[in-house]
Scaffold this active site. Structure first.
Site, short mmCIF file in Angstrom:
data_model
loop_
_atom_site.label_atom_id
_atom_site.label_comp_id
_atom_site.label_asym_id
_atom_site.label_seq_id
_atom_site.Cartn_x
_atom_site.Cartn_y
_atom_site.Cartn_z
N SER A 1 1.05 -1.10 0.11
CA SER A 1 -0.60 -0.35 -0.27
C SER A 1 0.40 1.22 -0.02
CB SER A 1 -0.70 0.01 1.38
OG SER A 1 -1.50 1.23 1.46
N TYR B 1 -1.36 -0.65 9.87
CA TYR B 1 -1.95 -0.81 8.60
C TYR B 1 0.06 -0.42 8.25
CZ TYR B 1 -3.62 -1.17 4.06
OH TYR B 1 -4.40 -1.29 2.95
#
Ligand SMILES: NC(=O)c1ccc[n+]([C@@H]2O[C@H](COP(=O)([O-])OP(=O)(O)OC[C@H]3O[C@@H](n4cnc5c(N)ncnc54)[C@H](O)[C@@H]3O)[C@@H](O)[C@H]2O)c1
Length: 247
Positions: free
Chosen positions: A129, A142
Site C-alpha cells: 500500500s 496498517y
C-alpha cells in the site's frame, strides 16, 4: 497446460478482480480466503493466511490437485482505525498476523511447489500500500504492516531469484472498495470529502480494483521477466503531487 494461480483474499473487490483477470487469460485460479467468493465460478479453498496449518493444507491441496503453482498473489489484508495511544497489543498482533505473517507463511510454503520444475516463470505478487510509504491518520499498524510487506518483497526477490521466482509488490493508492468506508464515514460531509479525495489524483479519478489486477497480470507475465524486488505504485499520480492549497 494452463498456469495455476492462487489469490489470497480473492473473494471480493481487489482480490476478486485479480482472480478474474487471471481467469480471463485462461489460468486456473484458486481463491484462498476465510469466506467464499462472491463469484462462484472459482475454486475456493477456505484458508486463513495467518494460520500455518491452514496454509499448509492449501498448498497440499494445490500439489495433489494441480501439481504446480505458477503465480502466488498475496492480497489478503485488513486495516483497523485506532490511534497508537488506544491500540491494544491484540489489535496490533491481529493486523500484523494477517498482513505480514500471512505473506511470510504463503511465501514459505509455496516455495517447494513453485520450484518443482513444472512452472516456466513462477512469480509472486504482494499487495502492499502507499500507506507503507506515507501515513494516514489512525493507521499506524496498517502502515507498518505494509512497509513490512514491501521490505519482505525485497528479501523474497533476493532469496527466491536464484530459484527462478520473481517477487514484486504493488502499492495501491485509493482504490474504490468498501475497505475505505469505515474511515470515510468519520467525515461529517461525505460528498465533499469524496470530491476532495478525487482531487488528490492527477488522473482525476479514484482507483478501481481492475487497475491493480492489470498491474498484477503484467508483473506475473514473462514481459516483466527482468523486474523483481520492486514495489510499483499504482495510485493515479497521488504520490507525485505535493500538497498545496488549491489555486
Ligand atoms: N482498497 C484500497 O484502497 C486499498 C489500498 C491499498 C492497499 N489495499 C490492499 O489491497 C488488499 C485488498 O483490499 P480490498 O479493498 O479488496 O479489501 P477487502 O476487505 O474487500 O478484501 C480483503 C479480503 O481478504 C480476506 N481476508 C481477510 N482476512 C483473511 C485471512 N486471515 N486469510 C485469508 N483471507 C483473509 C477477506 O475475507 C476479503 O475477501 C488488502 O491487502 C489491502 O490492504 C487496498
Amino acid at each position: 497446460m494452463p498456469r495455476v494461480v492462487v489469490v489470497t483474499g480473492g473473494s471480493q473487490n481487489i482480490g476478486l478482480a485479480i482472480a478474474e483477470g487471471f481467469a480471463a487469460e485462461g489460468a486456473q485460479v484458486i481463491i484462498a480466503d476465510i469466506q467464499p467468493p462472491t463469484n462462484s465460478d472459482f475454486i475456493f479453498h477456505e484458508t486463513n493466511v495467518a494460520d500455518e496449518f491452514s496454509v499448509k493444507s492449501l498448498m497440499a491441496h494445490i500439489e495433489s490437485d494441480f501439481g504446480r503453482l505458477d503465480v502466488l498473489v498475496n492480497n489478503a489484508g485488513i486495516c483497523i482505525e485506532v490511534p497508537i495511544q488506544d491500540m491494544s497489543t491484540e489489535q496490533w498482533d491481529r493486523v500484523m498476523d494477517i498482513n505480514v505473517k500471512g505473506v511470510f507463511l504463503m511465501t514459505k510454503h509455496a516455495f517447494s511447489i513453485m520450484t518443482n520444475g513444472i512452472s516456466e516463470s513462477p512469480a509472486i505478487v504482494n499487495i502492499s500500500s502507499i500507506e507503507g510509504l506515507g501515513a494516514n491518520p489512525q493507521h499506524s499498524v496498517y502502515g507498518a504492516s505494509k512497509g513490512a510487506v514491501a521490505s519482505f518483497t525485497h528479501n523474497t526477490a533476493l532469496e527466491y531469484g536464484p530459484h527462478g521466482i520473481r517477487c514484486n509488490a504493488i502499492a495501491p493508492g485509493w482504490i474504490n472498495t468498501p475497505f475505505n468506508e469505515k474511515f470515510l464515514n468519520q467525515y461529517p460531509n461525505r460528498a465533499k470529502v469524496d470530491d476532495e479525495i478525487k482531487s488528490l489524483h492527477p488522473v482525476g479519478r479514484l482507483g478501481l480494483p481492475e487497475d491493480i489486477a492489470n498491474t498484477a497480470l503484467y508483473l506475473a507475465s514473462p514481459q516483466a521477466g527482468f523486474i523483481t524486488g520492486q514495489e510499483i505504485i499504482v495510485a493515479g499520480g497521488r504520490m507525485a503531487k505535493l500538497p498545496l492549497p488549491k489555486l
